[in-house]
Design a protein around this motif. Structure first.
Motif, mmCIF file in Angstrom:
data_model
loop_
_atom_site.group_PDB
_atom_site.id
_atom_site.type_symbol
_atom_site.label_atom_id
_atom_site.label_comp_id
_atom_site.label_asym_id
_atom_site.label_seq_id
_atom_site.Cartn_x
_atom_site.Cartn_y
_atom_site.Cartn_z
ATOM 1 N N CYS A 20 42.305 35.633 43.845
ATOM 2 C CA CYS A 20 41.062 36.502 43.947
ATOM 3 C C CYS A 20 40.163 35.856 43.436
ATOM 4 O O CYS A 20 40.080 35.442 41.845
ATOM 5 N N CYS A 40 37.412 37.177 42.187
ATOM 6 C CA CYS A 40 36.299 37.865 41.020
ATOM 7 C C CYS A 40 37.250 37.800 39.653
ATOM 8 O O CYS A 40 36.676 38.028 38.659
ATOM 9 N N CYS A 41 38.782 37.496 39.943
ATOM 10 C CA CYS A 41 39.179 37.117 38.487
ATOM 11 C C CYS A 41 39.209 36.017 37.897
ATOM 12 O O CYS A 41 39.868 35.177 38.347
ATOM 13 N N MET A 87 37.983 43.880 38.337
ATOM 14 C CA MET A 87 39.235 44.576 38.609
ATOM 15 C C MET A 87 39.912 44.783 37.228
ATOM 16 O O MET A 87 41.031 45.439 37.357
HETATM 17 ZN ZN LIG Z 1 39.858 40.010 40.993
#
Ligand SMILES: [Zn+2]
Lengths: 334, 346
Positions: free
Chosen positions: B70, B72-73, B305
């Motif tokens: 991911c 955004c992580c 998230m």
């Molecule tokens: Zn993420």
């Protein structure tokens, strides 16, 4: 504190207490003398006949390694310093930009490796220096047990470098993510990194085959090979987790051994140098001696709420030294 | 016996802002005022602080993706390392300030405090403070996505260099900030001059302080700008008695509320699924929740998230038991979120 059915046999009251008054980040031995590496400035030589504090760095001590002859430390003052058993110390290197020297490893024949930022350095026992630029910050350093080869952990994998092979392109073992520590099995066949995630990653070096070792409740910050190299003991969970490294497949397809179930998280591990025993330190301050054959436990330090931050055995394994984040140290002679 | 409570953890203030906005001036101000506090300062590689400070660390803003596929992580790998090193000198400083480059996304910095167990155990994120240039911010919001991220992410915004713009221009840029982030505390400043307690010790990420997530409404402007505003960048806007309301084309906030109790067995799966699917576009989220058969209010906050939530306290007698959640993000599917939230009503 612990939820064991019967009180554990305890050696805790036989330990000699040492006041360090500073975070203890690691520990080493000169023969029988425990030396605590403090978070700030100094080494604390804790001989039974009296302690001696030796100031060596002008700030935080970030990394240390020892080979019985000397303790080499890196600091936020940008210095790499070697200290001998008399407490005499010399500056081995100073980073030209005063960056933190936060990785140190000692190798065969007096070689020392260190890193500041994205550069790994090696100085051979003869004093020749080699440097290697990495694409990201060096987060772990470890010499191979045989041959003059260095493993370097970084973002998206680990690099294997022969510092003496001038011009040879280092080999890169790739695995996505941030690798924060590295160790090589005593037989030289496996390389294991600790990751930012709650997992270890491993490679069989001969074919770069991957292994994932997961199931932790926290990032793994401490690793130690058992006396015979047959297993890797790890922190990062509410028990001591040992991964089997016997046979050609290492832990592939095998389950780890879980010992020393505890209410607190294991923060440091140190395997006995001669016997199938490991010391496991926990976030509640307890230290357990764990017999690896049958999981039998002996309490070496009572839980007092101070997270255990350093453990170390003397070369023969008669003395165990323990230190906490809050600066309490103790020495147990078995 | 347990982990240090949030009061014992070292507070960390993140200072963001586009190049030239006045971030370094603010930092120098913080370090030079006689407040009796010691700060460890993590400056970016281009940072130039003019004050001698024993604990200045140069960071190189290494944004590392986690191994979960991911984008955004992410965490700031250098912060994981630097905070670990700084904590060896515990007692030598009272707080940490992280100055980022103008191009930095604040999210990886913030996420480091939730994703790295060691960092989260020893320190706590106090607030994201964004310094914005009153004269140039409007342009940067058009051409620099980083500038928009920094505004959207902020807990405190210093709208700086207000002496270089007209009252009309000031009202205009404030309205644009509010279109993106109506919840941040906004201060007008000149030469980054501000009372330090407005930027430090904010506890903006403390769940116990999520008491009030009402928007910080614009103060009415001083009446010089009631004429029709000709806009050439296709933003929607309309006027309400002197207040301009813009709608930013790609960054919005969504606020939802209901007086009906929510079903936790519906809400948690919904919000977890929402951040799993839309998390990369949700910069920040916050909420105060009223669950059925629950005498305590539940509060949560999130960054992309990551969600962090807990029961906060008992509902007070006479207190209106309602739920309110807020999302700030990019191209958020408002209808889908609204319907999803409504389906969580018990
Ligand atoms: Zn993420």
């Amino acid at each position: 504190m612990t939820d064991f059915a019967a009180p554990l046999p305890s050696l805790a009251d036989r330990a000699r207490l040492v006041q360090a008054e500073s975070t203890i980040v690691s520990m080493h031995f000169f023969r029988q003398t425990p030396v605590f590496v403090l978070g700030e400035e100094a080494l604390l030589f804790a001989a039974p006949e009296g302690g001696k504090r030796v100031a060596i760095h002008g700030g935080a001590i970030l990394a240390s390694a020892a080979d019985g002859q000397r303790i080499v430390t890196g600091g936020d003052d940008g210095k790499l310093i070697a200290t001998n058993r008399e407490g005499e110390h010399e500056v081995l290197a100073t980073d030209d930009k005063k960056r933190w020297v936060d990785q140190v490893a000692l190798g065969p024949d007096g070689a020392v490796a260190w890193a500041a930022g994205k550069v790994a350095h090696v100085r051979t026992g003869k004093g020749e220096q080699r440097d290697l630029d990495l694409p990201s910050t060096v987060a772990g350093l470890c010499f191979f047990p045989k041959g003059f080869r260095l493993a370097i952990a970084h973002y998206n994998g680990a690099t294997l470098w022969f510092p003496n092979a001038a011009g040879a392109k280092p080999e890169v073992l790739e695995w996505k993510g941030s690798h924060l520590g590295v160790t090589v099995s005593p037989d030289g066949k496996f390389l294991v990194t600790t990751m930012q995630e709650q997992t270890l990653h491993g490679w069989r070096i001969v074919d770069a085959k991957h292994m994932r070792m997961s199931g932790y409740s926290a990032r793994v910050r401490s690793l130690s090979w058992t006396h015979d190299g047959g297993a890797l003991a790890t922190s990062g969970s509410e028990q001591l987790i040992l991964w089997p490294f016997t046979g050609k497949d290492g832990p592939m397809g095998k389950q780890p051994t879980l010992l020393a179930q505890s209410p607190a998280r294991c923060s440091v591990v140190a395997c006995h140098p001669r016997q199938p025993v490991a010391a496991a330190g926990f976030a509640d301050g307890s230290v357990l001696l764990v017999r690896l054959d049958d999981g039998a436990l002996i309490l070496a330090r009572e839980a007092d709420g101070e997270p255990v931050s350093a453990l170390g055995w003397s070369a023969e394994g008669q003395v165990l030294a323990m230190g906490t984040e809050n600066g309490s140290a103790s020495v147990l002679t078995l | 016996m347990t982990a240090p409570s949030s009061a014992e953890k070292i507070p960390v203030t993140v200072l963001t802002g586009y190049l030239g906005a006045g971030k370094t001036t603010l930092l120098n101000r913080i370090l030079s005022e006689p407040h009796g506090k010691k700060y460890a300062v993590i400056v970016n590689e281009f940072g130039e602080i003019g004050i001698d400070n024993e604990l200045v660390v140069n960071a190189d803003e290494e944004v590392f993706e986690m191994n979960n596929g991911c984008i955004c992580c992410t965490v700031r790998g250098d912060l994981v390392r630097i905070i670990d090193g700084l904590m060896r000198r515990k007692g030598k400083f009272d707080a940490i300030i992280v100055e980022t480059t103008g191009l930095a996304d604040p999210a990886p910095v913030a996420q480091t405090f939730f994703m790295d167990e060691n960092v989260g155990a020893k320190t706590r994120l106090d607030a994201v403070v964004t310094v914005a240039d009153a004269k140039w911010l409007k342009d940067r919001l058009k051409d620099a996505p980083e500038a928009k991220n920094q505004i959207a992410f902020a807990d405190v915004i210093l709208l700086n260099k207000t002496d270089l713009v007209t009252p009309g221009e000031l009202a205009e840029v404030e309205a644009r900030i509010r279109a993106i982030n109506p919840y941040a505390k906004l201060h007008r400043t000149e030469r980054s001059k501000i009372a330090l307690d407005e930027v430090l010790g904010r506890n903006a990420f403390d769940l116990d302080r999520i008491l009030d997530i009402e928007p910080e409404f614009l103060t009415a402007d001083d009446g010089h700008d009631h004429d029709h505003h000709h806009d050439h960048d296709h933003d929607h806007h309309h006027h309400h008695g002197g207040l301009k309301h813009y709608h930013d084309e790609d960054m919005q906030s969504i606020s939802l509320n209901t007086a009906k109790p929510l079903d936790p067995d519906k809400f948690f799966p919904w919000v977890q699924d929402l951040v799993a699917t839309e998390g990369k576009d949700i910069l920040r989220s916050k909420g105060i929740l009223n669950f059925k058969n629950d005498e305590e209010r539940f509060v949560f906050q999130g960054v992309h998230m990551i969600l962090d939530g807990d029961h906060q306290r008992k509902w007070k007698d006479g207190e209106a038991r309602s739920s309110r959640i807020v999302f700030i993000g990019r191209h958020l599917p408002e209808e889908k979120i609204r319907k999803g939230f409504e389906s969580c009503i018990a």
